[in-house]
Design a protein around this motif. Structure first.
Motif, mmCIF file in Angstrom:
data_model
loop_
_atom_site.group_PDB
_atom_site.id
_atom_site.type_symbol
_atom_site.label_atom_id
_atom_site.label_comp_id
_atom_site.label_asym_id
_atom_site.label_seq_id
_atom_site.Cartn_x
_atom_site.Cartn_y
_atom_site.Cartn_z
ATOM 1 N N VAL A 86 0.830 -1.201 0.000
ATOM 2 C CA VAL A 86 0.000 0.000 0.000
ATOM 3 C C VAL A 86 0.868 1.255 0.000
ATOM 4 C CG1 VAL A 86 -0.343 0.364 2.495
ATOM 5 C CG2 VAL A 86 -2.175 0.935 0.904
ATOM 6 N N LEU A 87 2.060 1.186 0.569
ATOM 7 C CA LEU A 87 2.974 2.324 0.518
ATOM 8 C C LEU A 87 3.497 2.547 -0.897
ATOM 9 C CD1 LEU A 87 5.108 1.804 3.762
ATOM 10 C CD2 LEU A 87 3.449 3.614 3.343
ATOM 11 N N GLY A 89 2.010 1.413 -3.639
ATOM 12 C CA GLY A 89 0.929 1.545 -4.603
ATOM 13 C C GLY A 89 0.673 0.297 -5.419
ATOM 14 N N GLU A 92 -3.768 -1.126 -3.678
ATOM 15 C CA GLU A 92 -4.400 0.182 -3.481
ATOM 16 C C GLU A 92 -4.803 0.420 -2.033
ATOM 17 O OE1 GLU A 92 -4.103 -0.657 -7.547
ATOM 18 O OE2 GLU A 92 -5.259 -1.856 -6.119
ATOM 19 N N VAL A 145 -0.214 7.674 2.790
ATOM 20 C CA VAL A 145 -1.420 6.880 2.972
ATOM 21 C C VAL A 145 -2.518 7.712 3.641
ATOM 22 C CG1 VAL A 145 -0.298 4.622 3.048
ATOM 23 C CG2 VAL A 145 -0.546 5.937 5.161
ATOM 24 N N ASN A 248 -3.491 4.036 -0.709
ATOM 25 C CA ASN A 248 -2.342 4.751 -1.248
ATOM 26 C C ASN A 248 -2.794 6.128 -1.733
ATOM 27 O OD1 ASN A 248 -0.738 5.473 -3.937
ATOM 28 N ND2 ASN A 248 0.647 4.332 -2.606
#
Length: 342
Positions: A86-87, A89, A92, A145, A248
């Protein structure tokens, strides 16, 4: 050129012109569609329930402009990989207890402070307060985030292979914890050897004797049928687990205004819908645990009080020099003061 060839040439030319005119339209339609992969380590719990409600809420607002795909039970990797995803990308969005993302930002520790929330209602009153929710949503934008879901999860309890009926019984146990210092350091203070592990590794390690237990909410213990491996739970009244869904921010900002609004509204609607479900799920899980041969231990009142004093002392030691963490904790305490004064 024959009459037939001429007609064919004209037809091909007309088709080419029509296709050329259609391609930008098709491309525009395609550009309006987006996919959100929504990951978590758990299944059939309040996190999974929030994801399903979020999916429904998004669809009701923007139809297929945003396709939400749900990947529970670590389908997209272990927790560190999903957090990293998630960091970066590559994923998502990711739903997780705050304890598992303290490496992303230490301020997540503020939600793990032992004894901070007395019960589920206090958690709800703070994280669903409009002012605090606005503050919470954008608190971690500097790490790339955004919070789009804040969820009451469950109280933290400790599972062990052998019964623990006193504080001394924790001495020397090797226990899987979340990676948060506010889980690890309090455990060390009562003689436990804290061992962060991926959820998927816990059962094999319990079976092999590599660990003696784990910290978790009882809905997870029941959902993954840990009663088949270790049947003793001690209610240590440590803290109330708060789960969050992180998205993200770069991906979020790449969406249309309509989709961005839908994501925010859907997240907040889903978290309020699932709050009573989550409270009832803790009760269902406790019953299921007992029905399947599990046991729940409660320490004597004097030892429970001693445990809380130890947790409070260690918490102060851990975060006293972390001004950013203290600031978030104090924001929560301020809201709690207003709630308790009512």
């Amino acid at each position: 050129m024959t009459s037939y060839t001429k007609r064919l040439s004209l037809a091909v030319g007309a088709f080419g012109t029509a296709l050329a005119l259609m391609l930008p339209i098709a491309g525009a339609a395609h550009a309006q569609q987006s996919t959100m992969k929504l990951a978590s380590a758990t299944i059939n719990d309040v996190q999974h329930e929030w994801q399903k409600e979020f999916q429904k809420e998004v669809e009701a607002r923007v139809g297929d402009a945003l396709k939400v795909e749900i990947y529970p039970a670590s389908q997209l990797g272990a927790i560190p990989r999903m957090s990293e995803g998630v960091l970066l990308g590559t994923i998502e969005a990711f739903t997780t207890p705050t304890s598992f993302v303290t490496n992303v930002d230490p301020r997540f520790q503020a939600f793990d402070v032992p004894g901070l929330f007395k019960n589920a209602d206090e958690v709800s009153a703070v994280i669903h307060d409009q002012e605090f929710r606005d503050y919470m949503e954008t608190l971690f934008l500097d790490k790339g985030v955004r919070i789009i879901g804040a969820i009451y999860n469950s109280p933290t309890q400790i599972l062990t292979r052998e019964p623990v009926t006193s504080i001394d019984g924790f001495e020397g146990l090797k226990v899987r914890t979340f990676a948060s210092p506010l889980q690890m350091e309090p455990m060390k203070a009562i003689g436990v050897n804290p061992t962060p592990l991926a959820l998927s590794e816990v059962t094999p390690q319990l079976q092999a004797g590599g660990i003696d237990g784990m910290l978790a909410g009882i809905p997870i213990l029941t959902a993954f049928k840990f009663y088949d491996t270790a049947k003793y739970v001690t209610n240590i009244n440590m803290n109330q687990i708060v789960s969050v869904t992180l998205v993200n921010e770069a991906w979020f900002q790449s969406q249309s205004d309509e989709v961005k609004t839908a994501i925010i509204e859907a997240g907040r609607a889903a978290e309020k819908t699932v709050f009573p479900w989550g409270v009832e799920n803790v009760q269902r899980a406790e019953k299921a645990w007992l029905d399947n041969g599990g046991e729940i231990q409660i320490l004597p009142d004097d030892q429970q009080a001693e445990l809380q004093e130890t947790f409070a002392r260690v918490t102060d030691e851990v975060i006293s020099d972390q001004a950013d963490v203290v600031e978030v904790r104090d924001q929560i305490i301020s809201k709690l003061g207003a709630v308790r004064a009512q």
